[in-house]
Motif scaffolding. Structure first.
Motif: not given
Ligand code: UDP
Length: 253
Positions: A17-26
């Motif tokens: 899960e990324g730090p902001e909505p709509g983001t991911l960490v790859q």
């Protein structure tokens, strides 16, 4: 520190899960697989190189107006990306015959194709990612006819641009695979290039010698995969620290 939420653990990458909505960490792993994970190895440092190469290719594509999921690199192995709804298709573009096309149609590896060929494979590991036609894709609702037209247009632009970019550093782009995702902006849906673009998902041959600089080195046991990927990065000027000559010892007066 709170543990990050795992979203997807793949063969060569993990998504958090990324730090902001709509983001991911790859996160790019060193794990290397072939033949639907029947062959597996750890190639030390591969994830670091692929993180940088995928950043390089995606940023270059954005520069010519091809939308991608890439937002920014976070560290050696991680990049921030836009979260997309992945279309369950692998889009393969081929400039020369190789791999499964050569095997399927009995074409000599490296033989010229009348024009670039685009193929679609249904992403399903249990089925071994079978080749599918546009009929299947539309009939089973994996993508609409409009999506398909947009996917082909994106794939052609990626092919033309990356072929030229790599030709400039003496590398032939033989074929590659991209994945495409949907993003929603209000009521509008757009297709963008997602996943990764790296020597794991391309065939790259040295123009002069024909040396393979991609995952076939691993698939076919041709030598050190890390060396091959480092060579691609070096030629493109990515990770100059890898290519930097050793500092000469300073002369004493
Ligand atoms: N490819 C990929 N992931 C896959 C299958 C293929 O990235 O699951 C890439 C592969 O690296 C090559 C291109 O797509 O650049 C065409 O692969 P091909 O169909 O020839 O498959 P293979 O020879 O690997 O069976």
């Amino acid at each position: 520190m709170a543990r990050r939420k795992l979203v997807y653990d793949g063969k060569a990458k993990t998504l958090y899960e990324g730090p902001e909505p709509g983001t991911l960490v790859q996160y790019f792993k060193d794990d290397t697989t072939a033949n639907n994970a029947q062959k597996h190895a750890i190639v030390e440092g591969k994830g670091v190189i692929n993180n940088r190469l995928s950043e390089f290719f995606m940023t270059a594509l954005s520069g010519i107006g091809v939308p991608t999921h890439f937002i920014r690199r976070l560290n050696m192995r991680e990049q921030l990306i836009r979260s997309v709804e992945i279309i369950p298709l692998e889009v393969v573009v081929r400039n020369l015959a190789a791999g499964s096309l050569s095997r399927r149609l009995g074409l000599e590896e490296g033989s010229a194709l009348p024009r670039p060929i685009i193929e679609f494979y249904f992403k399903d590991d249990k089925l071994g990612d079978p080749l599918v036609t546009e009929e299947h894709i539309v009939a089973f609702g994996w993508a609409s006819q409009q999506d398909l037209d947009d996917m082909v247009a994106l794939a052609v632009r990626v092919n033309d641009f990356l072929s030229g970019l790599l030709l400039g550093v003496g590398i032939r782009l033989v074929d590659f695979k991209i994945e495409i995702g949907r993003i929603w902006e209000g009521d509008f849906m757009r297709l963008i290039v997602a996943d990764e673009i790296s020597p794991d998902s391309c065939r790259l041959w040295d123009i002069e010698t024909g040396r393979k600089l991609d995952k076939d080195v691993f698939r076919l046991d041709l030598g050190d995969l890390g060396d091959a990927y480092t060579e691609v990065a070096r030629r493109l000027g990515v990770m100059p620290e890898v290519a930097a000559p050793r500092t000469r010892p300073r002369l004493m007066n």
